[in-house]
Motif scaffolding. Sequence first.
Motif, mmCIF file in Angstrom:
data_model
loop_
_atom_site.group_PDB
_atom_site.id
_atom_site.type_symbol
_atom_site.label_atom_id
_atom_site.label_comp_id
_atom_site.label_asym_id
_atom_site.label_seq_id
_atom_site.Cartn_x
_atom_site.Cartn_y
_atom_site.Cartn_z
ATOM 1 N N THR A 1 0.829 -1.207 0.000
ATOM 2 C CA THR A 1 0.000 0.000 0.000
ATOM 3 C C THR A 1 0.865 1.259 0.000
ATOM 4 N N LEU B 1 -6.350 2.701 0.216
ATOM 5 C CA LEU B 1 -6.916 1.738 1.160
ATOM 6 C C LEU B 1 -8.220 1.145 0.614
ATOM 7 N N TYR C 1 -2.982 -3.570 5.086
ATOM 8 C CA TYR C 1 -3.194 -2.473 4.143
ATOM 9 C C TYR C 1 -3.463 -1.175 4.894
ATOM 10 N N ALA C 2 -4.260 -1.252 5.954
ATOM 11 C CA ALA C 2 -4.556 -0.062 6.757
ATOM 12 C C ALA C 2 -3.291 0.477 7.419
ATOM 13 N N CYS D 1 -1.181 2.275 4.767
ATOM 14 C CA CYS D 1 -1.748 3.576 4.420
ATOM 15 C C CYS D 1 -1.548 4.579 5.547
#
Length: 131
Positions: free
Chosen positions: A43, A66, A107-108, A111
Amino acid sequence: MRGLKKRLPYLLAFILLLLLEIIIAVFVHDRFIRPYVGDVLVTVLLCCLGRVIHPEKPRWLAVWVLLFSFAVEGLQGLNIAGKLGLTGTWLGILIGSTFDLADMVCYAVGCLLFFFAEWIAVEKRKGSPKG
């Protein structure tokens, strides 16, 4: 020339992260770096690519990356690669085939790392004298 000055750090970061992701994919076969660190970095890689394409600071870039990442993960949950006959192809590998909530957490995290790195860089530029 100013556009290049804004894009260059992100282009270099994108290239380095892409190389690191390839190294992880090819050579690392563990239960932490490949599945978790690789997902965090992907990401960040996409955010850097977004800044190469659009060098002005897009306020919502990390959020869009995201959401895109979550959408791809959702497609994995629907087995879209298998349904489209892409299993075993480069596109099928890129889409992936296994849904995992842990991926979404990674992924969070990626980001958030990008967002905070951008925020720190902006704050640092605000505090430095113009020159």
